[in-house]
Design an enzyme around this catalytic site. Structure first.
Site, short mmCIF file in Angstrom:
data_model
loop_
_atom_site.label_atom_id
_atom_site.label_comp_id
_atom_site.label_asym_id
_atom_site.label_seq_id
_atom_site.Cartn_x
_atom_site.Cartn_y
_atom_site.Cartn_z
CE LYS A 1 -1.73 2.86 2.93
NZ LYS A 1 -1.67 4.12 2.18
CD GLU B 1 13.06 3.64 8.01
OE1 GLU B 1 13.04 4.57 8.85
OE2 GLU B 1 13.05 3.81 6.79
CB CYS C 1 13.07 8.46 8.48
SG CYS C 1 13.84 7.43 7.25
CD GLU D 1 10.53 12.06 11.71
OE1 GLU D 1 9.47 11.48 11.96
OE2 GLU D 1 11.47 11.53 11.09
#
Ligand code: NAP
Ligand code: MG
Length: 501
Positions: free
Chosen positions: A199, A274, A308, A405
């Site tokens: 997906k 992850e 990331c 983040e």
């Protein structure tokens, strides 16, 4: 259908690809969603509709999982020789390479990244990944194991292990490297003989669907790779929870990572994650600043900070703090921000208006708490989702801009006085994905690499990726390692066979 891309810059194949609503790939056939619904994908450089895509939801996921289940349980894929599996993957890599321009343009149009970057990074890295993993298909081996069973002292055994594919794999990927994340996920799963339901992210489904066409052309048996675009809360959640999925692999936010873990509890499917990062980048007085300043700038500004592993916390030793900060600010000011399809653009828009609002919201919170921008700090222009490359100073360790983040082109620069202090600050975070050290003292570099709690450490470089190099996180940055031979462990089960001889 209306598109905003019918200009001469866009490859004819891509104009054609965007001219009709894209379907989902289930059991080797391009199909509409069960509901008949589609959703729009937007060009982030303009905010205008780029294309329409079938909107997969629970029923479509179910059909795709059934196809993958059948392909795994009774189909030819697992019975192919490992060499033939590898050849099929190699053909896919060749097709990716021969469609570099099309894929690079699609990536730029859908995600916003510069086409010049996608051409030399995203697409070749994806082709490389499939080739690297194709090589592993013939090298997935078990061991022979000498036994000393204490209660059968006079019996001998031949014991060995088999490494077998885990089965049907659900893979959920983000929007920051749409094609490359698909490759990272599909490569090891295919090499080990798994079948897959992928997906893509709702913001960037197009390159995965184009890849689906190449997968069909490469000759993978029906049902081995199924691609269902759709929303996370519906299609993604259904995939993570599906009882006939043996393993789910996810890349994205730590928050959604927690949902994945919970959804997986029903059938206790295997999970690899992850997740996010807030990676520290340490620059010492003895660093080579000629390489170091552009290096730390690109550590945060590459892919508009939407990595990331972005080097978003910049720790600079006091003696060179002002020099490094002004150097990085200068680099930031010189970055040419513009539409990704413009060949002179160095930084494109963020992926969506939502992401632009998130990043501007973080900047606002930083300013309210007392941080200052040496450069940047605002959106660029009135249309499209552009944000200035930004360097923040006067931050405090507890501020949101330092702890969380941001996933945008924003770096917090912080001075430090000694190794102990900087290690304490660098490791003071819930994440542990990547880190870097800039120094000419090789002993110091190794000592610090050992102390940093992160899955990757770069020394005098940053964002160096290779299909052979494992990637993944400590702490809340994830579970498991992608790429390298470590990735094969995510997609295999170990079977112990014990034979009385
Ligand atoms: P996200 O929601 O975590 O999206 C990642 C993937 O998970 C997408 O395919 C998403 O589908 C899907 N998803 C969302 N909710 C789900 C659920 N309940 N069950 C199963 N799948 C689900 O990330 P985002 O919202 O796009 O971005 C938010 C923040 O996440 C970013 O600002 C950044 O901090 C972080 N992020 C990290 C990475 C990374 O590489 N570590 C990548 C992207 C974002 P939809 O596309 O429909 O949302
Ligand atoms: Mg989302």
């Amino acid at each position: 259908m209306k598109t905003t891309t019918t200009n001469s810059l866009v490859h004819q194949d891509i104009q054609q690809f965007l001219a009709s609503s894209r379907k989902m790939l289930i059991d080797g056939k391009w199909t509409e969603s069960a509901s008949g619904k589609t959703f729009q994908t937007v060009n982030p450089a303009t905010g205008k509709v780029l294309g329409h895509v079938a909107e997969g939801a629970q029923e479509d996921i179910h059909r795709a999982v059934q196809a993958a289940r059948q392909a795994f349980d009774t189909g030819p894929w697992r019975r192919l020789s490992p060499s033939d599996r590898g050849k099929c993957m190699w053909r896919l890599a060749d097709l990716i390479e021969s469609h570099t321009e099309q894929l690079a343009q699609l990536e730029s149009l859908d995600n916003g990244k510069p086409v010049t970057v996608a051409r030399v990074a995203d697409v070749p890295l994806a082709a490389d990944l499939f080739r690297y993993m194709a090589g592993w298909a013939t090298k997935i081996e078990g061991h022979t194991i000498p036994l000393s069973v204490p209660y059968t002292p006079n019996t001998r055994y031949l014991a060995y292990t088999l490494r077998e594919p885990v089965g049907v794999v659900g893979q959920i990927i983000p929007w920051n490297f749409p094609l490359l994340m698909a490759a990272w996920k599909l490569g090891p799963a295919l090499a080990t003989g798994c079948t897959i339901v992928l997906k893509p992210a709702e913001q960037t489904p197009l390159s995965a669907l184009f890849l689906g066409e190449l997968i069909c052309e490469a000759g993978f048996p029906d049902g081995v790779v199924n691609i269902v675009p759709g929303y996370g809360e519906t299609a993604g959640a259904a995939l993570a929870a599906h009882p006939h999925v043996d393993k789910v692999a996810f890349t994205g936010s730590t928050e959604v990572g927690r949902h994945i873990v919970q959804a997986a509890t029903g059938n206790l499917k295997k999970v690899s994650l992850e997740l996010g990062g807030k990676s520290p980048n340490l620059v010492f007085n003895d660093a080579n600043l000629e390489a170091g300043i552009p290096g730390v700038a690109s550590a945060i500004f590459f892919n508009h900070g939407q990595c990331c592993c972005a080097g978003s916390r910049l720790y600079v030793e006091k003696g060179i703090f002002d020099q490094v900060v002004s150097g990085v600010a200068e680099e930031a000011k010189n970055i040419k921000v513009g539409p990704g399809m413009d060949p002179t653009t160095q930084m494109g828009p963020l992926v969506s208006d939502e992401q632009q609002r998130r990043v501007l919201g973080y900047l606002e919170s930083g300013f309210t708490e007392g941080a200052e921008a040496v450069t940047g700090g605002h959106r660029v222009g009135e249309s499209g989702y552009f944000v200035e490359p930004t360097v923040l100073v006067n931050t405090q360790p507890t501020m949101k801009v330092v702890q969380e983040e941001i996933f945008g082109p924003v770096v917090c620069a912080v001075p430090f006085t000694d190794v102990e202090e900087v290690l304490q600050q660098a490791n003071d975070n819930i994440y542990g994905l990547a880190a870097a050290v800039w120094t000419e003292d090789i002993n110091k570099a190794h000592r610090i690499a050992a102390e940093l709690k992160s899955g990757s450490v770069w020394v005098n470089c940053y964002n160096i990726f290779d299909a052979a190099l494992p990637f993944g996180g400590y702490k809340q940055s994830g579970w498991g390692r992608e790429m390298g031979h470590d990735a094969l462990e995510l997609y295999t089960e170990v079977k112990a066979v014990c034979v009385k001889t």
